[in-house]
Design a protein around this motif. Structure first.
Motif, PDB file in Angstrom:
ATOM      1  N   SER A 163     -41.877  -3.442 -30.611  1.00 15.86           N
ATOM      2  CA  SER A 163     -43.130  -2.433 -30.260  1.00 15.86           C
ATOM      3  C   SER A 163     -43.622  -1.410 -31.252  1.00 15.86           C
ATOM      4  O   SER A 163     -42.908  -1.126 -31.928  1.00 15.86           O
ATOM      5  CB  SER A 163     -42.646  -1.775 -29.044  1.00 15.86           C
ATOM      6  OG  SER A 163     -43.310  -0.653 -28.454  1.00 15.86           O
TER       7      SER A 163
ATOM      8  N   PHE B 240     -32.686   4.897 -30.246  1.00 14.30           N
ATOM      9  CA  PHE B 240     -33.415   5.318 -31.358  1.00 14.30           C
ATOM     10  C   PHE B 240     -33.643   6.882 -31.331  1.00 14.30           C
ATOM     11  O   PHE B 240     -33.970   7.431 -30.166  1.00 14.30           O
ATOM     12  CB  PHE B 240     -34.639   4.729 -31.782  1.00 14.30           C
ATOM     13  CG  PHE B 240     -34.141   3.254 -32.035  1.00 14.30           C
ATOM     14  CD1 PHE B 240     -33.482   2.494 -33.087  1.00 14.30           C
ATOM     15  CD2 PHE B 240     -34.629   2.138 -31.134  1.00 14.30           C
ATOM     16  CE1 PHE B 240     -33.038   1.299 -33.337  1.00 14.30           C
ATOM     17  CE2 PHE B 240     -34.537   0.804 -31.226  1.00 14.30           C
ATOM     18  CZ  PHE B 240     -33.392   0.371 -32.314  1.00 14.30           C
TER      19      PHE B 240
ATOM     20  N   ALA C 151     -44.574   1.195 -30.348  1.00 19.31           N
ATOM     21  CA  ALA C 151     -44.260   2.446 -30.139  1.00 19.31           C
ATOM     22  C   ALA C 151     -42.846   2.562 -30.866  1.00 19.31           C
ATOM     23  O   ALA C 151     -42.411   4.028 -31.109  1.00 19.31           O
ATOM     24  CB  ALA C 151     -44.141   2.560 -28.681  1.00 19.31           C
ATOM     25  N   LEU C 152     -42.207   1.806 -30.950  1.00 18.41           N
ATOM     26  CA  LEU C 152     -40.748   1.960 -31.739  1.00 18.41           C
ATOM     27  C   LEU C 152     -40.937   2.082 -33.062  1.00 18.41           C
ATOM     28  O   LEU C 152     -40.331   3.070 -33.727  1.00 18.41           O
ATOM     29  CB  LEU C 152     -39.921   0.857 -31.237  1.00 18.41           C
ATOM     30  CG  LEU C 152     -38.503   0.854 -31.925  1.00 18.41           C
ATOM     31  CD1 LEU C 152     -37.757   1.942 -31.180  1.00 18.41           C
ATOM     32  CD2 LEU C 152     -37.724  -0.457 -31.627  1.00 18.41           C
ATOM     33  N   MET C 153     -41.496   1.378 -33.815  1.00 19.94           N
ATOM     34  CA  MET C 153     -41.847   1.403 -35.298  1.00 19.94           C
ATOM     35  C   MET C 153     -43.095   0.558 -35.674  1.00 19.94           C
ATOM     36  O   MET C 153     -43.409  -0.238 -34.877  1.00 19.94           O
ATOM     37  CB  MET C 153     -40.595   0.828 -35.965  1.00 19.94           C
ATOM     38  CG  MET C 153     -40.304  -0.723 -35.688  1.00 19.94           C
ATOM     39  SD  MET C 153     -39.261  -1.188 -37.259  1.00 19.94           S
ATOM     40  CE  MET C 153     -37.742  -0.555 -36.628  1.00 19.94           C
TER      41      MET C 153
ATOM     42  N   LYS D 169     -36.816  -8.239 -27.770  1.00 18.40           N
ATOM     43  CA  LYS D 169     -37.929  -7.027 -27.782  1.00 18.40           C
ATOM     44  C   LYS D 169     -37.367  -5.505 -27.537  1.00 18.40           C
ATOM     45  O   LYS D 169     -37.662  -4.586 -27.934  1.00 18.40           O
ATOM     46  CB  LYS D 169     -39.163  -7.304 -27.188  1.00 18.40           C
ATOM     47  CG  LYS D 169     -40.253  -6.295 -27.237  1.00 18.40           C
ATOM     48  CD  LYS D 169     -41.427  -6.888 -26.221  1.00 18.40           C
ATOM     49  CE  LYS D 169     -42.696  -6.075 -26.537  1.00 18.40           C
ATOM     50  NZ  LYS D 169     -43.921  -6.298 -25.819  1.00 18.40           N
ATOM     51  N   LEU D 170     -36.417  -5.775 -26.522  1.00 12.16           N
ATOM     52  CA  LEU D 170     -35.748  -4.552 -26.172  1.00 12.16           C
ATOM     53  C   LEU D 170     -34.328  -4.186 -26.387  1.00 12.16           C
ATOM     54  O   LEU D 170     -33.899  -3.331 -26.218  1.00 12.16           O
ATOM     55  CB  LEU D 170     -35.703  -4.477 -24.416  1.00 12.16           C
ATOM     56  CG  LEU D 170     -37.210  -4.393 -23.946  1.00 12.16           C
ATOM     57  CD1 LEU D 170     -37.084  -4.537 -22.463  1.00 12.16           C
ATOM     58  CD2 LEU D 170     -37.964  -3.230 -24.144  1.00 12.16           C
ATOM     59  N   ILE D 171     -33.727  -5.223 -26.890  1.00 12.05           N
ATOM     60  CA  ILE D 171     -32.148  -4.974 -27.335  1.00 12.05           C
ATOM     61  C   ILE D 171     -32.146  -5.048 -28.634  1.00 12.05           C
ATOM     62  O   ILE D 171     -32.564  -5.832 -29.532  1.00 12.05           O
ATOM     63  CB  ILE D 171     -31.308  -6.181 -26.545  1.00 12.05           C
ATOM     64  CG1 ILE D 171     -31.848  -6.344 -25.085  1.00 12.05           C
ATOM     65  CG2 ILE D 171     -30.126  -6.411 -27.118  1.00 12.05           C
ATOM     66  CD1 ILE D 171     -31.037  -7.568 -24.468  1.00 12.05           C
TER      67      ILE D 171
ATOM     68  N   LYS E  43     -40.056  -1.818 -41.159  1.00 16.46           N
ATOM     69  CA  LYS E  43     -40.276  -0.514 -40.934  1.00 16.46           C
ATOM     70  C   LYS E  43     -41.477  -0.174 -41.986  1.00 16.46           C
ATOM     71  O   LYS E  43     -41.185  -0.415 -43.219  1.00 16.46           O
ATOM     72  CB  LYS E  43     -39.231   0.274 -40.802  1.00 16.46           C
ATOM     73  CG  LYS E  43     -39.611   1.619 -40.098  1.00 16.46           C
ATOM     74  CD  LYS E  43     -38.348   2.611 -39.841  1.00 16.46           C
ATOM     75  CE  LYS E  43     -38.442   3.730 -39.128  1.00 16.46           C
ATOM     76  NZ  LYS E  43     -38.630   4.803 -40.083  1.00 16.46           N
TER      77      LYS E  43
ATOM     78  N   ILE F 230     -32.902   3.909 -35.741  1.00 14.14           N
ATOM     79  CA  ILE F 230     -34.181   3.221 -36.345  1.00 14.14           C
ATOM     80  C   ILE F 230     -34.356   3.098 -37.746  1.00 14.14           C
ATOM     81  O   ILE F 230     -35.091   2.417 -38.112  1.00 14.14           O
ATOM     82  CB  ILE F 230     -35.414   4.412 -35.588  1.00 14.14           C
ATOM     83  CG1 ILE F 230     -36.756   3.824 -35.712  1.00 14.14           C
ATOM     84  CG2 ILE F 230     -35.360   5.493 -36.523  1.00 14.14           C
ATOM     85  CD1 ILE F 230     -36.572   2.505 -34.568  1.00 14.14           C
TER      86      ILE F 230
END
Lengths: 919, 138
Positions: free
Chosen positions: A253, A195, A255-257, A144-146, A307, A222
């Protein structure tokens, strides 16, 4: 000597090398060195090296630069490449370093001959790095974070040198440590990227000959993200039987995309995926309801994401999840058909109703039962019969008539629409025409020409025709607007199928039209066994049996008969396949033929076993044509022979069956007066004691004399004959033994009626009995004999001469007592020939017939008669044949001479059995 | 003609603003996760407020309407620069105290630190563009 010198030189070389090492190590001063030391050279470039001698060596060894020899490995560099710069420096130049190798050594010839190594260098040749190309990067989400970013590039040509690649990246305001590839030279992974900030990425390649950098790649990571696929996918049945609801979680997330999705699905067992329209899933979400699915169907689902704006990469497909839609009522009624068997009873049918189970997409669930309703159309008052069955067939016994059968399939949700089948009393409607088949794409296509009337639907019925199994009917329905279809079943190649097409109308049914077809043909599995039915001289009728359906493997298009002789060419005859018999003609007679037969399908033929036969030597009727004439000829010849023999019977008889004189007919007893007592003997033995002879005289009677005999005179003869005929065996054994006279002499009759004893040839003989019987005093018997010739000889001669005798002096020869009188009587015939007395009466015949006694030899009996009847007509003889014995009816023309007219001494007397009547 | 007035400058500013906002959202999400992890690891009270931490400059949201865009950017830039220093200090302390035992937390801290640095860059760029011309009210 040469080897020893080599050894010394080698030892010196090693010593010099050792000294050089000592020098280079600082222990011993070297005599020189090379510049540059261990150069790295670009391939194809030029290169110059200098060998510089130390001043100390000049004085010590008188070594100068002009003595320097350059060598690459052990190969001497041509002196043209040398240049003596001064007395201590020598240079060598290579225009192309590709000719270089390592080591490059500087050597010197000591004393003009001994080569000594001064120094050597290692030369490294390679290429500068090329500019890395095709740099690309991707951010693969691992959690999730990497978000590591992997960049790859094309490193370019091989440089032959140790080349280092570095992936460099930086923010505008911040540099990051380089990413150094491990074990590869074309990719590197940055562990984590951030990103929304542009990142400048490029690759630097460097080796001893230079450095090169790729074009920089500026990007926001991103935009190159490949996210992890959604997880925890679940499939749930919806309220509707055509809907399944999918739910999942995203690993990235929001929030990321923002993400969009692809959903794909397929039924179990199917390999082809279907996809939910992408526009339906182009927005961020964690669930979706898939619609338009089939009821009671198991589906497999999978999902992926990327995305939302489509920049970046699609994730991998998620793990597959399975879901089942709920049941719905069957969408259609089962196809139904029937087989009617009317053979058991004329008034009743055995109707076998059969229907096909619904396909899963039609059944929409588990079919629990079928409801069959049979309604008789003819009698409206009768209530329909209902049957609930769980199988797919139902057999009913129905009276002949028209029926309407309705079938409904039912599952847990509900019932299907009804399927209706009309069973008419007769298939009176128009049938289809021109039923034909065509193998296509491994399937069998059936086509037909539709009738003019509107057809509700067609039923195509087919079955595999085989000798080994019954025709199991399969069938299928086709809509009424088609005129061809593929058979939906396991149609096997090389098998014969009987296909029938029925048109079904709203108010009836047309009769079926059939055709036989093969999906694929092959040669017959065997050939016909031919044999002959009939073989003639030039033709042979061959017969064979048709191949069975299982053996045909296709349509038999023709038969070919091959036949040949042992050494002849084979002849082929093509025969219509419907025939089972053929006649080979123009064959050679009495010849062995080998015949075989091939059966052909469209794919070829196969021959049956050889059969051999031999044509006959003769044709029909030839044998008969030969045998019959031959037999007829033979019969004719035989007949002629018989006739001839019969005509010449007397002559033949005289030759092969001489007449034995019968002593019983002798008149000797009368002729010999001394032994009158002996005439009283009752038996022959008594009359002719052994060893005694009676006198035998030949009495010759002129045929003409016969006329002088009256019937009365002949009566004694008749009586004699009668008595003689009753005395069996008296004549046997006498003629050859006891009678000295020749039998032929005594039966001297001839066909011509000639008397064999004429005056000149007559043998007058008599026998003188010398011995008495046992102790008795022999009776002196007087016997007249004028000849001492052997009797037989004289008889033979007389016989021979008889043919030339005077016919006019025909005489009958008889025994007579007194030969002295014979010349007087010889010209007097005793009897006339039969033909001369042809006019006769029955009484005579009867009277003569009375002389014949059945069972007695007529020959013997007729001895005396024959003397009298030598001229008896043959037809008369044949007519009176009784029991195989020839009775010769003889009539006497006129009265025979009376006894009184004849000399007494010559008159024959009636001789009774056992003795002679005394004269 | 001012550079900010050029289409490229406007696009650049728009791009910076857009990505800055998304970066801020990502940063916030990561910080929240990091805070939860940190609170859990430190055994702190999860209900404790982190809105005001000593030494951390507060965002000038209360006077937002009174300020120009440049002023806002400058105050935010100052705040995030201070935050970056503190995060770097915190990461250093984390490395010294935990070493490699809690690499995930260290990586999360480093990640947030980088994002703060990136956001600082965004602010600097926006401020630079604003100083060149007349930045729009984003």
């Amino acid at each position: 000597m040469f080897s020893v010198w080599n050894w010394v030189v080698h030892g010196l070389y090693l010593l010099l090398n050792f000294c050089s090492l000592e020098v280079s190590g600082g222990l011993v001063q070297s005599c020189g060195h090379i510049i540059p030391e261990s150069p790295v050279l670009a391939l194809g470039s030029n290169f110059t090296a200098l060998c510089i001698l130390n001043e100390s060596c000049l004085d010590f060894g008188n070594i100068y630069a002009n003595q320097i020899i350059w060598k690459i490995k052990n190969r001497v560099v041509p002196k043209e490449q040398y240049r003596e710069i001064n007395r201590t420096v020598s240079s060598v130049t290579f225009n192309d370093t590709s000719s270089l190798a390592t080591p490059l050594t500087c050597n010197i010839l000591a004393d003009g001959q001994i080569e000594q190594n001064i120094y050597g260098i290692a030369v490294t040749i390679g290429l500068p790095p090329e500019k890395p190309k095709n740099l690309s990067c991707i951010v693969r989400q691992v959690s999730k974070l990497i978000y590591p970013m992997t960049c790859s590039w094309n490193p370019g040509r091989h440089t032959f040198l140790d080349t280092h690649f570095r992936l460099k990246y930086r923010w505008p305001q911040e540099n990051f440590p380089d990413c150094i590839p491990k074990d590869v030279n074309n990719s590197c992974t940055i562990p984590d990227v951030q990103f929304f900030v542009n990142l400048e990425v490029w690759v630097e390649a460097a080796n001893a000959l230079g450095k090169a950098e790729s074009d920089p790649l500026v990007l926001d990571p991103i935009e190159i993200v490949k996210p992890l696929p959604p997880y925890n996918l679940s499939v749930n049945s919806g309220i509707l039987p055509t809907v399944l609801k999918l739910s999942w979680e995203n690993r990235i997330s929001g929030a990321l995309m923002k993400l969009k999705f692809n959903i794909r699905y397929r039924t179990i067992g199917d390999t082809k995926w279907m996809q939910v329209p992408p526009e339906d899933t182009a927005s961020p979400r964690t669930s979706f309801s898939v619609q338009g699915l089939r009821p009671y169907t198991q589906y497999v689902f999978s999902i992926r994401c990327m995305k939302e704006d489509g920049v970046g990469y699609w994730s991998d497909w998620s793990e597959e999840k399975t879901g089942v839609t709920t049941e719905d009522k069957p969408s259609k009624g089962p196809p139904i058909w029937r087989i009617i068997d009317a053979s058991h009873s004329p008034a009743f049918w055995t109707v076998r109703l059969m229907w096909k189970a619904l396909e899963p997409f039609e059944a929409n669930g588990i079919i629990l039962q079928y409801e069959v309703t049979v309604r008789a159309k003819s009698s409206l008052s009768s209530s329909p019969e209902k049957y609930n069955v769980s199988t797919t067939n139902l057999t009913l016994k129905l009276p002949n008539g028209t029926y309407e059968v309705t079938l409904i399939a039912r599952n847990r949700v509900g019932a299907s629409p009804p399927s209706v089948l009309l069973i008419p009393a007769t298939n009176s409607k128009a049938p289809v025409k021109n039923v034909r088949t065509l193998p296509k794409d491994g399937k069998l296509w059936v086509g037909w020409t539709a009738p003019n009337s509107y057809v509700l639907k067609y039923v195509i019925e087919w079955c595999l025709v085989s000798n080994s199994s019954d025709c199991i009917i399969e069938w299928q329905n086709e809509p009424g607007n088609v005129q061809g279809t593929y058979l939906k079943g396991d149609i096997k190649p090389f098998k014969c199928y009987l296909i029938t097409v029925y048109p079904l109308y709203a108010d009836g049914q047309g009769s079926g039209q059939s055709v036989k077809a093969y999906l694929q043909q092959d040669r017959p599995s065997k050939g016909p066994t031919v044999q002959t039915k009939k073989v003639g001289k030039a033709e042979a009728v061959l017969t064979w049996n048709h191949l069975t359906v299982d053996e045909q493997n296709g349509f038999i298009r023709s038969y070919t008969i091959f036949y040949k002789t042992v050494d002849g060419n084979e002849t082929a005859v093509t025969v219509d396949p419907s025939k089972t018999e053929y006649t080979l003609s123009s064959l050679t007679s009495d010849t062995l033929y080998t015949v075989r037969m091939m059966a052909y399908t469209d794919e070829g033929g196969r021959s049956g076993p050889d059969f051999t036969f031999t044509t006959q030597k003769f044709g029909k009727g030839e044998i008969e044509a030969i045998v019959v004439p031959v037999c007829l000829a033979f019969l004719l010849i035989v007949l002629l022979g018989v006739l001839f023999c019969f005509n010449k019977r007397d002559l033949i008889k005289k030759h092969i069956w001489p007449i034995v004189p019968d002593p019983s007919k002798s008149n000797i007893a009368q002729w010999s007066p001394q032994v009158p007592a002996k005439h009283n003997f009752s038996s022959k033995d008594q009359m002719y004691p052994e060893g005694s002879f009676t006198d035998v005289s030949v009495v010759e009677i002129e045929a003409d004399d016969k006329k002088s005999f009256s019937e009365q005179d002949l009566k004694p003869f008749d009586l004699l004959k009668k008595e003689k005929s009753t005395s069996e065996g008296h004549s046997s054994g006498i003629g050859g033994s006891s009678c000295m006279s020749s039998p032929r002499q005594s039966v001297s009759d001839s066909d011509e009626g000639e008397t064999t004893q004429n005056t000149s040839s007559t043998v007058q003989y008599s026998t003188v009995v010398l011995n008495g019987y046992r102790d008795q005093t022999p009776v002196q018997v007087f016997s007249r004999s004028e000849s001492t010739q052997p009797l037989l000889d004289s008889e033979e001669r007389s016989e021979d001469h008889s043919g030339g005798g005077d016919s006019t002096s025909q005489r009958q020869q008889y025994f007579k007592q007194n030969g002295g009188q014979d010349e007087i009587n010889t010209d007097r015939p005793c009897f006339e020939r039969t033909k001369q007395i042809t006019p006769t009466n029955d009484g005579d015949l009867v009277g003569f017939a009375q002389l014949q006694i059945s069972g007695q030899s007529s020959q013997l009996l007729g001895l005396g008669l024959e003397k009298n009847t030598q001229e008896a007509a043959l037809p008369d003889v044949l007519q009176t044949s009784i029991e195989g014995q020839t009775v010769r009816p003889e009539t006497v023309e006129g009265n025979p001479p009376s006894v009184d007219e004849m000399p007494k001494s010559y008159l024959p007397q009636t001789v009774r059995q056992g003795g002679y009547m005394p004269q | 003609m001012a550079a900010a007035d050029s289409p490229s400058a406007a696009l650049r500013q728009h791009d910076l603003c857009s990505r800055g906002i998304r970066l801020a959202g990502k940063m916030r999400s990561d910080v929240v996760d990091l805070l939860d992890t940190y609170v859990e690891r430190q055994g702190l009270d999860a209900s404790a407020s982190v809105a005001a931490v000593e030494g951390v400059p507060a965002a000038a949201v209360e006077r937002w309407n009174e300020q120009t865009g440049t002023q806002r950017l400058m105050e935010n830039l100052a705040a995030y620069r201070a935050f970056r220093v503190l995060l770097a200090q915190m990461l250093e302390e984390h490395r010294e105290q935990l070493g490699e035992a809690d690499a995930a937390l260290g990586r999360a801290l480093a990640s947030v630190l980088l994002q703060v640095s990136a956001f600082v860059y965004h602010l600097e760029e926006l401020l630079r563009l604003a100083r060149r011309g007349h930045p729009r009210e984003e």
